[in-house]
Design a protein around this motif. Sequence first.
Motif, PDB file in Angstrom:
ATOM      1  N   PHE A   1     -16.046 -84.253 -23.641  1.00 25.21           N
ATOM      2  CA  PHE A   1     -15.207 -83.346 -24.412  1.00 25.21           C
ATOM      3  C   PHE A   1     -15.931 -82.058 -24.779  1.00 25.21           C
ATOM      4  O   PHE A   1     -15.441 -80.953 -24.501  1.00 25.21           O
ATOM      5  N   TYR A   2     -17.080 -82.166 -25.417  1.00 24.30           N
ATOM      6  CA  TYR A   2     -17.743 -80.971 -25.936  1.00 24.30           C
ATOM      7  C   TYR A   2     -18.296 -80.077 -24.823  1.00 24.30           C
ATOM      8  O   TYR A   2     -18.315 -78.853 -24.966  1.00 24.30           O
ATOM      9  N   VAL A   3     -18.712 -80.656 -23.706  1.00 19.54           N
ATOM     10  CA  VAL A   3     -19.226 -79.856 -22.591  1.00 19.54           C
ATOM     11  C   VAL A   3     -18.096 -79.443 -21.651  1.00 19.54           C
ATOM     12  O   VAL A   3     -17.874 -78.259 -21.408  1.00 19.54           O
ATOM     13  N   ASP A   4     -17.357 -80.426 -21.126  1.00 20.21           N
ATOM     14  CA  ASP A   4     -16.354 -80.126 -20.098  1.00 20.21           C
ATOM     15  C   ASP A   4     -15.085 -79.478 -20.648  1.00 20.21           C
ATOM     16  O   ASP A   4     -14.505 -78.614 -20.011  1.00 20.21           O
ATOM     17  N   VAL A   5     -14.637 -79.892 -21.820  1.00 17.25           N
ATOM     18  CA  VAL A   5     -13.401 -79.348 -22.377  1.00 17.25           C
ATOM     19  C   VAL A   5     -13.671 -78.082 -23.189  1.00 17.25           C
ATOM     20  O   VAL A   5     -13.063 -77.042 -22.956  1.00 17.25           O
ATOM     21  N   LEU A   6     -14.599 -78.162 -24.148  1.00 14.14           N
ATOM     22  CA  LEU A   6     -14.864 -77.003 -25.005  1.00 14.14           C
ATOM     23  C   LEU A   6     -15.802 -75.978 -24.377  1.00 14.14           C
ATOM     24  O   LEU A   6     -15.860 -74.837 -24.824  1.00 14.14           O
ATOM     25  N   GLY A   7     -16.584 -76.381 -23.378  1.00 14.25           N
ATOM     26  CA  GLY A   7     -17.491 -75.440 -22.724  1.00 14.25           C
ATOM     27  C   GLY A   7     -18.815 -75.243 -23.439  1.00 14.25           C
ATOM     28  O   GLY A   7     -19.513 -74.257 -23.213  1.00 14.25           O
ATOM     29  N   MET A   8     -19.181 -76.185 -24.323  1.00 14.49           N
ATOM     30  CA  MET A   8     -20.459 -76.092 -25.032  1.00 14.49           C
ATOM     31  C   MET A   8     -21.569 -76.644 -24.138  1.00 14.49           C
ATOM     32  O   MET A   8     -21.308 -77.232 -23.087  1.00 14.49           O
ATOM     33  N   THR A   9     -22.805 -76.460 -24.545  1.00 14.66           N
ATOM     34  CA  THR A   9     -23.974 -76.966 -23.836  1.00 14.66           C
ATOM     35  C   THR A   9     -24.621 -78.050 -24.678  1.00 14.66           C
ATOM     36  O   THR A   9     -24.752 -77.880 -25.894  1.00 14.66           O
ATOM     37  N   GLU A  10     -25.037 -79.129 -24.040  1.00 13.11           N
ATOM     38  CA  GLU A  10     -25.730 -80.163 -24.799  1.00 13.11           C
ATOM     39  C   GLU A  10     -27.139 -79.692 -25.127  1.00 13.11           C
ATOM     40  O   GLU A  10     -27.836 -79.122 -24.283  1.00 13.11           O
ATOM     41  N   ILE A  11     -27.542 -79.917 -26.357  1.00  8.57           N
ATOM     42  CA  ILE A  11     -28.881 -79.570 -26.831  1.00  8.57           C
ATOM     43  C   ILE A  11     -29.685 -80.871 -26.898  1.00  8.57           C
ATOM     44  O   ILE A  11     -29.261 -81.813 -27.570  1.00  8.57           O
ATOM     45  N   PRO A  12     -30.827 -80.935 -26.216  1.00  9.89           N
ATOM     46  CA  PRO A  12     -31.624 -82.160 -26.295  1.00  9.89           C
ATOM     47  C   PRO A  12     -32.081 -82.426 -27.726  1.00  9.89           C
ATOM     48  O   PRO A  12     -32.539 -81.515 -28.419  1.00  9.89           O
ATOM     49  N   LYS A  13     -31.931 -83.665 -28.157  1.00 12.91           N
ATOM     50  CA  LYS A  13     -32.391 -84.053 -29.491  1.00 12.91           C
ATOM     51  C   LYS A  13     -33.874 -84.403 -29.420  1.00 12.91           C
ATOM     52  O   LYS A  13     -34.339 -84.914 -28.407  1.00 12.91           O
ATOM     53  N   PRO A  14     -34.625 -84.158 -30.491  1.00 14.08           N
ATOM     54  CA  PRO A  14     -36.015 -84.611 -30.519  1.00 14.08           C
ATOM     55  C   PRO A  14     -36.046 -86.127 -30.321  1.00 14.08           C
ATOM     56  O   PRO A  14     -35.141 -86.834 -30.798  1.00 14.08           O
ATOM     57  N   PRO A  15     -37.054 -86.651 -29.608  1.00 11.61           N
ATOM     58  CA  PRO A  15     -37.095 -88.085 -29.284  1.00 11.61           C
ATOM     59  C   PRO A  15     -36.886 -89.014 -30.477  1.00 11.61           C
ATOM     60  O   PRO A  15     -36.160 -90.000 -30.370  1.00 11.61           O
ATOM     61  N   VAL A  16     -37.494 -88.709 -31.616  1.00 16.77           N
ATOM     62  CA  VAL A  16     -37.352 -89.593 -32.776  1.00 16.77           C
ATOM     63  C   VAL A  16     -35.891 -89.641 -33.245  1.00 16.77           C
ATOM     64  O   VAL A  16     -35.412 -90.677 -33.712  1.00 16.77           O
ATOM     65  N   LEU A  17     -35.156 -88.541 -33.105  1.00 16.88           N
ATOM     66  CA  LEU A  17     -33.741 -88.508 -33.488  1.00 16.88           C
ATOM     67  C   LEU A  17     -32.843 -89.043 -32.375  1.00 16.88           C
ATOM     68  O   LEU A  17     -31.802 -89.648 -32.653  1.00 16.88           O
ATOM     69  N   ALA A  18     -33.236 -88.841 -31.128  1.00 19.60           N
ATOM     70  CA  ALA A  18     -32.447 -89.337 -29.998  1.00 19.60           C
ATOM     71  C   ALA A  18     -32.347 -90.859 -30.039  1.00 19.60           C
ATOM     72  O   ALA A  18     -31.329 -91.428 -29.622  1.00 19.60           O
TER      73      ALA A  18
END
Length: 125
Positions: A23-40
């Motif tokens: 949804f957020y990438v394909d529909v809204l056109g946003m880019t995924e931001i990598p989360k820091p490993p501890v938060l991921a």
Amino acid sequence: MITALDHVQLAAPEGSEALLRSFYVDVLGMTEIPKPPVLAARGGCWFGADGVQLHLGVERDFRPARKAHPGLRVRDIEAFAERLVARGAEVVWDDNLPGHRRFYSTDPVGNRLEFLEPAATRKPV
């Protein structure tokens, strides 16, 4: 001394990351931001577009935000609404904010999202 809004966090159920990315990438056109490993390791996803960030964090006892919502400014709101509809998202127009065109939609887990454009930035018809 607040200088800017860094991000808005919405909640999401465990295991919904693929739906959110779609949804957020394909529909809204946003880019995924990598989360820091501890938060991921906690799950969830972060997305950004033109200095705006939305963080979706996993909440064990998830309930979608049906009233609370981020208000996201867009350019060419009619074309943006058409994009969402063409990709299967619901668009509900609301003309109750003077000086703006706006509509509401929901993400695939039910969180409410507002999209708006000040009338002064709209192209003449």
